[in-house]
Design an enzyme around this catalytic site. Structure first.
Site, short mmCIF file in Angstrom:
data_model
loop_
_atom_site.label_atom_id
_atom_site.label_comp_id
_atom_site.label_asym_id
_atom_site.label_seq_id
_atom_site.Cartn_x
_atom_site.Cartn_y
_atom_site.Cartn_z
N SER A 1 -30.24 67.28 16.80
CA SER A 1 -30.06 68.08 15.49
C SER A 1 -29.86 67.28 14.49
CB SER A 1 -29.40 69.32 16.10
OG SER A 1 -29.56 70.39 14.96
N ASP B 1 -35.74 55.69 8.56
CA ASP B 1 -36.81 55.55 7.97
C ASP B 1 -36.56 54.95 6.43
OD1 ASP B 1 -38.11 56.96 9.71
OD2 ASP B 1 -38.47 59.00 8.75
N LYS C 1 -34.46 67.31 18.97
CA LYS C 1 -34.36 68.66 18.45
C LYS C 1 -34.92 68.58 17.18
CE LYS C 1 -31.64 72.82 17.68
NZ LYS C 1 -31.96 72.84 16.32
#
Length: 543
Positions: free
Chosen positions: A283, A294, A308
């Site tokens: 999460s 990223d 999740k």
């Protein structure tokens, strides 16, 4: 004529069937409750029936939509706000007795004169000795209204008569950071357990402190961090990313897209960073990890995270209970959805760990293959990353099968390790503190007696616990680490000593340290690599 009557009858039946088939679902639910009330053989508790209906409705949607009762909401709010009214101790249940194993040096228990090793026998006049109580039972008795004292009856080894303490309950910080410390002269370490309202404040303070101690590189440990408040994840990302960097974006069922950006107020936006994750990192932890990966800001070490990638909104009912409803999907800055499939239902969804273990994914690299449709590239260095079911690490670390074994779980749950550690510390506390004045001295020089391990394993086996043979060196080493870790927490005031000892035995931790200590290798992880096939690069041989 007869044929006309038959056709007319069929038409009436079809109209009647159609009317019932198109019945308003709300009315249908009300009718069902009324039928149960009027016809069930026993008296019906309407609230219980309705609660069960709501839970069943939500369980048919996805694994994370759920119903939360008033009582559960209160407990969750306490955890998310990061504080509770207590007395500032940790304790252990040993042979149905409650012993203080740790004291917050700034808390009310310390000021009242309680000591590590004290046995609590009475709480507000009620005996808790020999009652078969669980940790949660004792915790509820010790916690309570802020500003209201709790009366404790205590037995202390050095005293011949019982002692009595009136300890005023205060707001105690339930910190989201497990521990933070300097690993070496320039490498810091922070373990984050949960994302709560206090997380950003804690992270800010921890980073400032470590920087004053010389930190220029950091290990951020998100292993077993199951998430928490999304706002807290954005706040932590802000510590490491420059201003106006996208942390993630969400998309609702109506297609509304919201971007969540950094504010540029972080403490550590340029130093080398390694993030530790595992199969229980989920999460909000995945939001943070995905953003750092990223933006090519950190090397991610460990195993594929939980997966999740859907966000829940809390919708309050009139009785203060809450429907936690999945309202949006979130995506990492590169556009990755990391939500794993849940079409086969909740039971199948949460069995994923067992499938990963059986497939060999958790024990060796190269078992995860993604199609090109799930391939994405990082935003700066254009490295290949993957969506579709968790965050893939840049460096794979196999699971420690001893730590995750059924036998160790049973042994730890039996209390034998805790009891052995406690008994040893109680009997040798003065000798230990005289010989090892602080944690560093204890950590560096103390060695677990092999006979203690023999006794634990032999007694456990005699009681029917299936353990490895007493001669199994991996098992013995694992037990030794756990014994020493528990002893450290019982000996020294403070927090996180047990984790520091466990870290020294952790392959993930030592790998992270190796990467940070070698600038060339660190840089190589963050450089773009040519993609030869659709298999995610999960394992890199360590030199």
């Amino acid at each position: 004529m007869k044929r006309s009557k038959i056709l007319w009858s069929i038409l009436v039946l079809l109209i009647s069937y159609n009317a019932h088939a198109q019945m308003n679902p709300k009315i249908k639910l009300q009718d069902a409750l009324k039928l149960i009330q009027d016809n069930y053989v026993d008296p019906v508790n309407d609230e219980q029936v309705v609660d069960a209906a709501i839970k069943a409705m939500l369980s048919s949607l996805d694994p994370h939509s759920s119903y939360i009762s008033r009582e559960e909401i209160e407990a969750m709010n306490e955890q998310m706000t990061g504080s509770f009214a207590g007395i500032g101790i940790s304790f252990a249940m040993v042979a149905d007795s409650t012993f203080i194993t740790g004291i917050n040096p700034d808390g009310p228990a310390a000021r009242a004169g309680l000591q590590v090793g004290d046995q609590i026998k009475l709480v507000d006049g009620a005996s808790i000795y020999g009652k078969g109580l669980k940790n949660q039972d004792v915790m509820r008795m010790l916690r309570g209204e802020k500003g209201k004292a709790v009366k404790l009856g205590v037995v202390r080894k050095s005293q011949t008569t019982p002692l009595e303490f009136n300890v005023m309950r205060e707001q105690i910080a339930d910190l989201s950071i497990n521990t933070s410390y300097m690993v070496s002269k320039n490498v810091g370490y922070i373990s984050l357990a949960i994302f709560s309202q206090s997380t950003r404040r804690e992270m800010d303070a921890a980073l400032k402190k470590l920087k004053t101690l010389g930190m220029t590189k950091l290990i951020l440990d998100l292993q077993s961090n199951g998430g928490g408040l999304v706002e807290a994840a954005i706040g932590v990302a802000d510590e490491f990313l420059a201003k106006d960097k996208l942390v993630f974006y969400s998309v609702t069922n109506s297609g509304v897209k919201d971007n969540y950006m950094t504010g540029g107020f972080g403490q550590f936006m340029t130093g080398d960073l390694v993030v530790l994750i595992d199969e229980s990192t989920a999460s909000s932890s995945e939001i943070l990890t995905g953003a750092l990966q990223d933006w090519d800001r950190a090397v991610v070490v460990g195993r594929r995270s939980f997966g999740k990638g859907i966000m829940q909104k809390g919708l309050e009912l009139s009785d203060s209970s809450v429907i936690k409803l999945t309202a949006a999907r979130y995506y990492t800055p590169s556009g990755r959805s990391i939500q794993k499939p849940y079409a086969k239902g909740k039971t199948d969804y949460f069995e994923d760990f067992n499938r990963r273990m059986a497939s060999g994914e958790l024990t060796e690299g190269g078992h995860v293959n993604f199609p090109d449709s799930l391939k994405h590239t990082t935003l700066l260095n254009k490295r290949t990353v993957y969506g579709g079911g968790g965050i893939m690490p840049d460096k794979f670390i196999p699971i420690d099968t001893a730590l995750y074994s059924a036998w160790l779980n049973k042994l730890m749950n039996s209390g034998r390790v805790t009891q052995a550690a406690f008994n040893y510390v109680q009997q040798n506390r003065k000798n230990l503190t005289d010989r090892y004045a602080d944690f560093d001295a204890f950590d560096h020089s103390f060695i677990i007696d092999e006979q203690m391990i023999d006794q634990i394993m032999t007694s456990a086996i005699k009681q029917g616990l299936k353990l490895p043979p007493v001669t199994d060196q991996v098992a013995r080493k694992t037990i030794a680490v756990e014994l020493k870790a528990e002893m450290a927490d019982m000996l020294y005031l403070g927090k996180g000593y047990a984790l520091r000892i466990r870290n020294e035995a952790s392959t993930a931790f030592s790998t992270a340290l190796d990467i940070l200590n070698n600038q060339k290798i660190y840089n190589q992880f963050l450089e773009a690599k040519p993609s030869k096939n659709t298999s995610a690069p999960t394992k890199i041989t360590k030199k």
